[in-house]
Scaffold this active site. Structure first.
Site, mmCIF file in Angstrom:
data_model
loop_
_atom_site.group_PDB
_atom_site.id
_atom_site.type_symbol
_atom_site.label_atom_id
_atom_site.label_comp_id
_atom_site.label_asym_id
_atom_site.label_seq_id
_atom_site.Cartn_x
_atom_site.Cartn_y
_atom_site.Cartn_z
ATOM 1 N N TYR A 71 -5.002 5.303 -3.260
ATOM 2 C CA TYR A 71 -3.805 6.159 -3.155
ATOM 3 C C TYR A 71 -3.170 6.080 -4.612
ATOM 4 O O TYR A 71 -2.973 5.155 -5.259
ATOM 5 C CB TYR A 71 -3.069 5.761 -1.978
ATOM 6 C CG TYR A 71 -3.332 6.204 -0.717
ATOM 7 C CD1 TYR A 71 -4.687 6.269 -0.227
ATOM 8 C CD2 TYR A 71 -2.672 6.370 0.244
ATOM 9 C CE1 TYR A 71 -5.292 6.449 1.032
ATOM 10 C CE2 TYR A 71 -2.906 6.845 1.560
ATOM 11 C CZ TYR A 71 -4.315 6.837 1.942
ATOM 12 O OH TYR A 71 -4.902 7.406 3.234
ATOM 13 N N ARG A 84 0.846 -1.116 -0.050
ATOM 14 C CA ARG A 84 -0.035 -0.008 0.014
ATOM 15 C C ARG A 84 0.796 1.137 0.031
ATOM 16 O O ARG A 84 1.939 1.321 0.126
ATOM 17 C CB ARG A 84 -1.075 0.134 1.066
ATOM 18 C CG ARG A 84 -2.245 -0.789 1.046
ATOM 19 C CD ARG A 84 -3.220 -0.082 1.882
ATOM 20 N NE ARG A 84 -3.763 0.787 0.857
ATOM 21 C CZ ARG A 84 -4.154 1.902 1.832
ATOM 22 N NH1 ARG A 84 -4.916 1.933 2.831
ATOM 23 N NH2 ARG A 84 -4.490 3.025 1.016
ATOM 24 N N TYR A 134 -2.153 16.147 13.924
ATOM 25 C CA TYR A 134 -3.606 16.112 14.594
ATOM 26 C C TYR A 134 -3.448 17.100 15.975
ATOM 27 O O TYR A 134 -2.634 16.546 16.640
ATOM 28 C CB TYR A 134 -4.155 14.578 14.931
ATOM 29 C CG TYR A 134 -4.797 14.091 13.905
ATOM 30 C CD1 TYR A 134 -6.402 14.006 13.849
ATOM 31 C CD2 TYR A 134 -4.095 13.070 12.997
ATOM 32 C CE1 TYR A 134 -6.914 13.475 12.750
ATOM 33 C CE2 TYR A 134 -4.845 12.605 11.991
ATOM 34 C CZ TYR A 134 -6.116 12.560 11.855
ATOM 35 O OH TYR A 134 -7.062 12.024 10.819
ATOM 36 N N GLU A 155 -2.737 2.403 -6.490
ATOM 37 C CA GLU A 155 -3.769 1.373 -5.877
ATOM 38 C C GLU A 155 -4.901 1.127 -6.779
ATOM 39 O O GLU A 155 -5.609 1.960 -6.785
ATOM 40 C CB GLU A 155 -4.059 1.563 -4.408
ATOM 41 C CG GLU A 155 -2.771 1.838 -3.657
ATOM 42 C CD GLU A 155 -3.333 2.325 -2.111
ATOM 43 O OE1 GLU A 155 -2.497 1.926 -1.226
ATOM 44 O OE2 GLU A 155 -4.303 2.569 -1.911
ATOM 45 N N ARG A 193 -6.295 16.078 1.538
ATOM 46 C CA ARG A 193 -7.625 15.230 1.844
ATOM 47 C C ARG A 193 -8.429 15.801 2.681
ATOM 48 O O ARG A 193 -8.172 16.577 3.775
ATOM 49 C CB ARG A 193 -7.088 13.723 2.469
ATOM 50 C CG ARG A 193 -8.185 12.866 2.931
ATOM 51 C CD ARG A 193 -7.417 11.613 3.178
ATOM 52 N NE ARG A 193 -8.554 10.754 3.721
ATOM 53 C CZ ARG A 193 -8.131 9.399 4.188
ATOM 54 N NH1 ARG A 193 -7.023 8.982 3.671
ATOM 55 N NH2 ARG A 193 -9.248 8.696 4.472
ATOM 56 N N GLU A 219 -3.911 14.271 4.746
ATOM 57 C CA GLU A 219 -2.988 13.754 3.916
ATOM 58 C C GLU A 219 -2.719 14.712 2.711
ATOM 59 O O GLU A 219 -3.941 15.089 1.968
ATOM 60 C CB GLU A 219 -3.108 12.604 3.260
ATOM 61 C CG GLU A 219 -3.108 11.412 4.433
ATOM 62 C CD GLU A 219 -3.588 10.068 3.825
ATOM 63 O OE1 GLU A 219 -2.978 8.938 4.252
ATOM 64 O OE2 GLU A 219 -4.552 9.994 2.999
ATOM 65 N N ASP A 238 -3.323 -0.677 8.574
ATOM 66 C CA ASP A 238 -2.174 0.184 8.922
ATOM 67 C C ASP A 238 -1.201 -0.394 10.010
ATOM 68 O O ASP A 238 -0.044 -0.168 9.763
ATOM 69 C CB ASP A 238 -2.757 1.534 9.174
ATOM 70 C CG ASP A 238 -3.656 2.439 8.099
ATOM 71 O OD1 ASP A 238 -3.502 1.710 7.050
ATOM 72 O OD2 ASP A 238 -4.080 3.382 8.353
ATOM 73 N N ARG A 254 -14.190 4.713 -3.447
ATOM 74 C CA ARG A 254 -12.842 4.569 -3.945
ATOM 75 C C ARG A 254 -12.710 3.890 -5.506
ATOM 76 O O ARG A 254 -12.392 2.653 -5.368
ATOM 77 C CB ARG A 254 -11.648 4.257 -3.070
ATOM 78 C CG ARG A 254 -11.548 4.919 -1.790
ATOM 79 C CD ARG A 254 -10.233 4.722 -0.981
ATOM 80 N NE ARG A 254 -9.994 5.468 0.180
ATOM 81 C CZ ARG A 254 -9.290 5.392 1.171
ATOM 82 N NH1 ARG A 254 -8.291 4.205 0.948
ATOM 83 N NH2 ARG A 254 -9.076 6.143 2.110
ATOM 84 N N TYR A 259 1.061 16.635 7.694
ATOM 85 C CA TYR A 259 0.018 16.751 8.424
ATOM 86 C C TYR A 259 -0.089 16.357 9.699
ATOM 87 O O TYR A 259 0.697 15.605 10.272
ATOM 88 C CB TYR A 259 -1.365 16.520 8.063
ATOM 89 C CG TYR A 259 -1.483 14.862 8.006
ATOM 90 C CD1 TYR A 259 -2.321 14.220 8.856
ATOM 91 C CD2 TYR A 259 -0.993 13.996 6.871
ATOM 92 C CE1 TYR A 259 -2.309 12.668 9.123
ATOM 93 C CE2 TYR A 259 -1.212 12.583 7.078
ATOM 94 C CZ TYR A 259 -1.568 11.981 7.991
ATOM 95 O OH TYR A 259 -1.939 10.537 8.122
#
Length: 409
Positions: free
Chosen positions: A361, A30, A187, A378, A250, A230, A55, A331, A185
């Protein structure tokens, strides 16, 4: 394994070459990143190797080298694991390469996450487990340095205000003034109660990591004042030669978030939603790249010529290309959008579909010698997690306006 660029004379989708494919034992690849090294006619394709699609199951960063031949085909090497791109007891994620042309150094940025800690847990607890890491190469990716953990020197005390962060994923960019830009990015945690973030107050915001001394030292810019995740960035040169750094991020608001920086990424002004750029409900990473506006546009259709004078006397020396799934809810149906007036928020043309079906992606690269674009994405028939494929296409492929629909087939 070779790949010849699609001439697309019949309007068919460009030819795909599978570089990374899901294995029967569950190993999944990925998060693609692509860079083209013009001086050596070399593509470097990066991805995460995971033991499952999750992930939390990322294991290593992997790379394949592609040599561009005179006939336009690309000869690919076997996949190799980047053994130095890791920290003990951490999992490497989000490859983000950038090439520094003065010292001829290739930097590969990525993050390392402690154990199998999820992003969701970091956000809910407000306890960051991510590290900012980098390896470098002076021989176009044939050999890599030992890893550098840049978290303390670059982010410093600010890390305590972040629940977590990441770079890219995708490529970085070197501006005309020499500054290196790594999209990122974080948080941000605005309020805490008993050390925990107050629910619903933590959301991602894009920013840049930059270097003014050719990669010797790095700094962080200010975050966008709008929800943005992202991201990728591209330099826009206007008709007077001034530089503008464009950010495309994003979002979860059904449309992508855009912003411009007039000081090379230190601060982005007036972030806004792009009504032409579709975003799925929970969002998806997308890729953007800048390239020199053509002096002459071959085979341009009447509709495009009627769009205005920008084709003959553009307001910028740069056009943008953006790549992202075009379906509003899923997607799927990877599309390429062209922007001939990138300093205007409504400059995006309708997308051209380059892969019909599940898509995720992606990352774009531009080959100025052949005036050609390439991408990693992807994609698959049943799921976008089936493979990461490489393809090449031209500006003419993107600009061919289908009279019946927006697809390339």
């Amino acid at each position: 394994m070779g790949n010849s660029p699609s001439k697309n004379v019949t309007g068919e989708e460009p030819v795909k070459t599978t570089l990374f494919e899901k294995e029967p034992n569950g190993i999944t690849y990925r998060i693609p990143a692509l860079i083209y090294l013009r001086h050596s006619h070399t593509f470097l394709a990066f991805a995460e190797k995971r033991s499952s699609p999750s992930d939390c199951d990322a294991k290593n960063l992997v790379m394949r080298r592609g040599t561009l031949r005179d006939d336009g085909s690309v000869q690919w090497s076997l996949s190799q694991e980047l053994l130095t791109a890791c920290l003990p007891h951490h999992r490497p994620m989000n490859p983000c390469p950038v090439y520094e042309k003065h010292s001829k150094t290739l930097f590969l940025f990525f993050i390392c996450i402690r154990g199998n800690t999820s992003e969701k847990k970091q956000i809910s607890t407000g306890k960051n487990k991510a590290r900012l890491c980098c390896v470098s190469s002076s021989d176009d990716g044939q050999n890599w340095s030992q890893v550098k953990d840049l978290t303390e020197s670059v982010i410093g005390e600010t890390i305590h205000k972040w629940a977590t962060f990441a770079v890219g994923p995708g490529h970085g960019v070197q501006l005309e003034n020499g500054r290196l830009i790594i999209p990122a990015y974080a948080y941000y945690v605005p309020y805490r109660c008993c050390s925990f973030p107050i629910p619903c107050t933590v959301y991602p915001r894009a920013l840049s990591v930059f270097s003014e001394d050719f990669g010797q030292t790095w700094h962080i810019g200010k975050m966008l004042r709008k929800k943005s995740c992202e991201c990728e960035m591209a330099e826009i040169i206007d008709h007077e030669g001034r530089s503008h750094l464009y950010c495309n991020a994003r979002n979860t608001g059904r449309h992508r978030c855009e912003a411009l920086s007039e000081n090379s990424g230190v601060y982005f002004d007036k972030p806004h939603l792009a009504p032409e750029l579709v975003e799925q409900r929970y969002g998806c990473q997308g890729s953007v790249i800048g390239f020199p506006a053509p002096e002459f546009v071959p085979n341009d259709d009447a509709e495009s010529k009627a769009c205005g004078t920008s084709l003959l006397s553009p307001d910028t020396q740069t056009w943008l290309l953006f790549m992202h799934p075009t379906d509003k809810s899923k997607r799927r149906d990877m599309g390429v959008y062209l922007n001939r007036s990138p300093l205007h928020s409504s400059g995006w043309d309708k997308p051209r579909i380059i892969h019909s079906g599940p898509s995720g992606y992606s990352d774009l690269a531009y080959n100025g010698d052949k005036d050609q674009f390439s991408c990693l994405m992807e994609c698959g028939k049943e799921s976008e997690l089936e493979q990461i494929a490489f393809m090449s296409f031209t500006l003419n492929d993107v600009m061919q306006a289908g009279k019946k629909d927006k697809k390339l087939h």
